[in-house]
Design an enzyme around this catalytic site. Structure first.
Site, PDB file in Angstrom:
ATOM      1  N   THR A 405       0.782  -1.110  -0.107  1.00 26.48           N
ATOM      2  CA  THR A 405       0.003   0.075   0.009  1.00 26.48           C
ATOM      3  C   THR A 405       1.038   1.206   0.046  1.00 26.48           C
ATOM      4  O   THR A 405       2.205   0.959  -0.013  1.00 26.48           O
ATOM      5  CB  THR A 405      -0.837  -0.203   1.039  1.00 26.48           C
ATOM      6  OG1 THR A 405      -1.817  -1.265   0.981  1.00 26.48           O
ATOM      7  CG2 THR A 405      -1.808   1.374   1.494  1.00 26.48           C
ATOM      8  N   SER A 469     -11.052  -2.594   5.438  1.00 30.32           N
ATOM      9  CA  SER A 469      -9.639  -2.107   5.583  1.00 30.32           C
ATOM     10  C   SER A 469      -9.107  -1.568   6.671  1.00 30.32           C
ATOM     11  O   SER A 469      -9.872  -1.316   7.493  1.00 30.32           O
ATOM     12  CB  SER A 469      -9.664  -1.064   4.274  1.00 30.32           C
ATOM     13  OG  SER A 469      -8.322  -0.631   4.363  1.00 30.32           O
ATOM     14  N   GLY A 492      -0.472  -3.274   5.566  1.00 30.52           N
ATOM     15  CA  GLY A 492      -1.664  -4.329   5.838  1.00 30.52           C
ATOM     16  C   GLY A 492      -2.219  -3.788   7.066  1.00 30.52           C
ATOM     17  O   GLY A 492      -2.459  -3.036   7.636  1.00 30.52           O
TER      18      GLY A 492
END
Length: 585
Positions: A405, A469, A492
């Protein structure tokens, strides 16, 4: 170009930005691969007076900085950054993925959020990731191919934010990304390593992405000039025609065809799904921590809730007198994290589909009650979810989230700010590459098994639903409602621990952003207490085990980017575990 010239260019690209208020000597730095590195490298806090951007890649930071210098807003700069990250850091985020953004309007003193999270296709079913025996397929087998792709939301989210807070023309924001895609960028050591280690097995199994990252059968190398003319063409279309070309035009058709015709696990995405996607503007959730207000995203992100919980449960302890190398701090932090993750795994999902007790989870009395479960001398073991006001019975869920990410922190010259976390989920996403960009695998952020012990899981897959998320773009405000901190990280589900720890370091220990970001990490996701390999924290292992902890030592490679507003100056930092930089003027 000669080898020596290429090496020289790489060195220039990986130099940390100079301090522009009080210039610092440029420092050459070695890159660390994010999922396999050990330890951290020294960087200095960047100080500026007017505006600042901190991102995961020097190219992206430079693009955002250029927009700010042209008078662009924080949102304008965020768009330019995301477009470049799609090209130079494709394994982590991109226009084929989704994002969460916090936006602070200084003049109006308003905080809002933009939800550009992916949605499940209308033809999705709760059993889509179950095998013929009704068992969930292995997570890695669920990732690759069309089945795991959700409707990409980042462009819609950015467009919605630009309509409200943009200053420069939409098309102008694409200029740097188009040039880099057409003329090429220098591959970083980090990208080389992730490709070479085949972090995502799909990059060698699906032909389009394989041909891009393994031209002539050889993996791309650091220092190589890599061009992406297909992505440049996509950008030219979106710049000229707006996001409709992505959601309804020729790009949408390419995306749908790639998903439906994937040679591995074809998916159910349709043109109607693309056309019907809507980004959302939503209120932020905020909670008090000492004299500050801490604000983040509402569900389906669990990051904001969990961080407010962790901090709130720790408030009764005198954290300011502790340090990162203090066994007692590590113990307390891990226990508070256990409690937050227990609640997260039971209750948090897309609140448009399930009842999420958002306010109950951050209620001060509830957090005080949960905090009393923390024993100063003994690890509590696996924590059980509490029963906050408004809770509805749900089964626990441990859906996996992988750490590929990216986070963007920006403050513009008017004092407006963006905290944006963006992702394609697994490194290289679904490994489906369409016209130069990678599609997400965010549907694997749902619980692959929709039921546990006969009870529905809140975060189960349903048509049109956004998966839960852990992304946690955060902002902190002073007592006078002025902005104090813009922060976030990839990682994560460990994002929650990374960001909470950085906030404690800045708010309680009064560290500058770079020093806070560079501290060694502690994580506990209601499983084991993990200490960052190669750091001083490893020395705490025996003392923690004496308190009953199960301890793991491993790499904990965050990508935190933070900007603090202090005494009229901006102080920024970029995580030394990755290749990013902060730059301002």
């Amino acid at each position: 170009m000669s080898n020596s010239a290429i090496k020289g260019l790489i060195s220039l690209l990986l130099i940390s930005s100079s301090v522009l208020v009080a210039a610092q000597p440029a420092e050459k730095r070695e890159d660390r691969e994010p999922e396999a590195a050990t330890g951290v490298l020294k960087k200095q806090t960047i100080v500026a007076k007017h505006a600042m951007v901190a991102t995961a890649n020097p190219y992206a930071s430079d693009a955002g900085y250029k927009i700010l210098k042209q008078g662009g807003s924080a949102v304008d700069a965020a768009i330019a950054v995301q477009l470049v990250l799609t090209l130079v850091e494709p394994q982590s985020s991109g226009i084929g993925g989704g994002a969460f953004m916090l936006h602070w309007d200084k003049k109006q003193k308003t905080l809002t959020t933009f939800d550009g999270r992916e949605t499940a296709p209308a033809l999705s079913t709760t059993d889509m990731f179950l095998d013929k025996n009704g068992k969930a397929v292995s997570w890695i087998n669920a990732v690759v191919g069309g089945r795991s792709v959700g409707v990409p939301g980042v462009l819609a989210g950015l467009k919605k934010a630009h309509d409200k807070y943009g200053k420069l023309p939409w098309a102008l924001l694409f200029a740097d990304a188009i040039t880099l895609a057409e003329e090429g960028f220098i591959v970083s050591p980090r990208l080389e390593k992730l490709v070479a280690m085949e972090f995502n097995p799909g990059i060698t199994k699906l032909p389009t992405i394989k041909n891009y990252f393994f031209p002539n059968g050889e993996a791309i190398k650091a220092g190589q000039l890599l061009k992406n003319k297909k992505l440049a063409a996509v950008y030219r279309s979106i710049a000229a025609q707006g996001v409709d070309v992505f959601y309804q035009g020729w790009v949408a058709k390419k995306i749908v065809a790639a998903v439906q015709n994937s040679t591995i696990a074809p998916g159910r995405l349709t043109l109607a799904d693309m056309k019907n996607y809507q980004a959302k503007e939503l209120p932020a959730i905020c909670g008090a921590y000492r004299q500050y207000q801490v604000c983040g995203m509402a569900p389906p992100s669990s990051g904001g809730l969990a961080i407010i919980q962790i901090l709130g449960q720790l408030e009764r302890f005198d954290i300011a007198k502790m340090s990162i190398a203090d066994t007692q701090f590590t113990h307390l932090f891990s226990q508070s994290s256990r409690l937050a993750f227990a609640d997260r795994n039971r209750y948090v999902a897309d609140s448009s589909f399930v009842s999420v007790p958002t306010q109950g989870l951050i209620d001060k009395q509830y957090l005080a009650q949960r905090s009393r479960l923390i024993d100063l001398d003994k690890d509590m073991g696996i924590a059980t979810a509490g029963i906050p006001k408004g809770a509805v019975a749900q089964a626990d869920d441990n859906a996996l989230e992988l750490p590929s990410t990216s986070h963007i922190s920006i403050v513009d010259q008017e004092g407006n700010a963006v905290s944006m976390t963006t992702s394609v989920e697994m490194g290289f996403g679904s490994a489906l590459m369409v016209e130069g960009f990678i599609l997400n695998n965010q549907l694997t952020d749902f619980s692959l098994d929709p039921k546990r012990n006969g009870q529905w899981v809140a975060n189960r897959l349903e048509p049109g639903k956004r998966p839960r998320s852990s992304m946690a773009p955060m902002m902190v405000f002073n007592q006078d409602d002025s902005l104090k901190l813009v922060v976030g990280s990839p990682g994560g589900s460990r994002i929650i621990n990374y960001v909470a720890q950085a906030m404690i370091a800045i708010l309680d220990w009064q560290l500058d952003p770079q020093s806070a970001i560079s501290l060694p990490h502690i994580t506990n996701r209601n499983k084991v207490t993990t200490l960052e390999k190669g750091t001083e924290l490893v020395e705490l292992k025996s003392a923690l085990e004496a308190k009953g902890h199960k301890v793991m030592v491993r790499d904990l490679n965050s990508g935190i980017h933070a900007i603090e507003i202090s005494n009229g100056y901006l102080r920024g930092g970029a995580d030394p575990r990755r290749e990013g930089k902060a730059i301002g003027y």
